[in-house]
Design a protein around this motif. Sequence first.
Motif, short mmCIF file in Angstrom:
data_model
loop_
_atom_site.label_atom_id
_atom_site.label_comp_id
_atom_site.label_asym_id
_atom_site.label_seq_id
_atom_site.Cartn_x
_atom_site.Cartn_y
_atom_site.Cartn_z
N TYR A 26 0.83 -1.20 0.00
CA TYR A 26 0.00 0.00 0.00
C TYR A 26 0.87 1.25 0.00
O TYR A 26 1.90 1.31 0.68
CB TYR A 26 -0.92 0.00 1.22
CG TYR A 26 -1.82 -1.21 1.28
CD1 TYR A 26 -2.96 -1.29 0.49
CD2 TYR A 26 -1.52 -2.28 2.12
CE1 TYR A 26 -3.78 -2.41 0.54
CE2 TYR A 26 -2.34 -3.39 2.17
CZ TYR A 26 -3.46 -3.46 1.37
OH TYR A 26 -4.27 -4.56 1.42
N PHE A 36 -4.85 1.69 4.82
CA PHE A 36 -3.85 1.11 3.95
C PHE A 36 -2.45 1.48 4.42
O PHE A 36 -1.53 0.66 4.43
CB PHE A 36 -4.04 1.59 2.51
CG PHE A 36 -5.30 1.10 1.83
CD1 PHE A 36 -6.19 0.28 2.49
CD2 PHE A 36 -5.59 1.47 0.54
CE1 PHE A 36 -7.35 -0.18 1.87
CE2 PHE A 36 -6.74 1.03 -0.10
CZ PHE A 36 -7.62 0.21 0.57
N PRO A 89 -9.23 -3.54 1.77
CA PRO A 89 -7.84 -3.83 1.41
C PRO A 89 -7.70 -4.85 0.29
O PRO A 89 -6.59 -5.10 -0.18
CB PRO A 89 -7.23 -4.35 2.71
CG PRO A 89 -8.38 -4.91 3.48
CD PRO A 89 -9.56 -4.06 3.12
#
Length: 286
Positions: A26, A36, A89
């Motif tokens: 990320y 993230f 995610p």
Amino acid sequence: MSRMGDVLAGFHAAWEFDSDSVLIRYERGIRTPKLFQALGERRIPLDALAGVTLTPGKRGTVVLRAQPRPGADPLMEAAEGQLKEGCDPYRLVLPAGKETLAEYYADELRARLKQDDEPAERFLVPAPEVPLQFKAYDGKASFDGRTVRFRWFWTGASSAKWKAGDQSFAVSELTGVEWRSPEVFEGHLRLVRRDAGAPPAQADQDPAAVVFGLGYGPVHESLPFAAAVLAAVRERGPVAAVATTAPRRDPADIAERIRHLGELHQAGLVTDEEFSVKKAELLAEL
């Protein structure tokens, strides 16, 4: 997969494909969702995935999404479907110009997956690393991998919590974790204890819970915390993230909660829809 180490970069994240896993890195940019940034990177074993989809996104984008198997990821188990789409995610948002490339990788992934949507018997995705801590509205929560500690703030903790004093809970005392997003009314993190009986209906009266309040216990801090505790609990036995059934509340208590909700509504901190839904939920508990 065509070649180990192939990378597909999108907005806020990049996926690196290996023979038995996907490494998601990320970004740390200012526009990247804070969750993230907190996660940094995650290695997702292919055994933890049930499928993969590619769909049109907003404003000239496409969305590649891996579908985790139930019970495979402590973060998603703790979240219980409460994450907003932008904080998922497992979503990779890409410019529409990369659709052909994304479809190629989606096909490659599908070919390697077992297409198994049965619940996993154990967590397959690593939990967030400890130590972890965050500030809630009524206290500070910390976890070192063995013990959860709550230290109360005099500015926010209820008299019941002050009377009980600061709390420490060994993982062996717990059977699960209940996380309610800080972005909703009455958000909290509650530890579910063995042989403790029914907890108080309100989290602000429960010494085994911290309440978030508006602006406290943000998702990117409290959710990884909940996931790490849940993973540690699961390692000791087959338990899950549990939502406990609260006992029926006293009518005077309901009236007080509705009054407080009305104040938040008048202040513009709760929308008309949220006010109506939550008021109906509270009245249903009478």
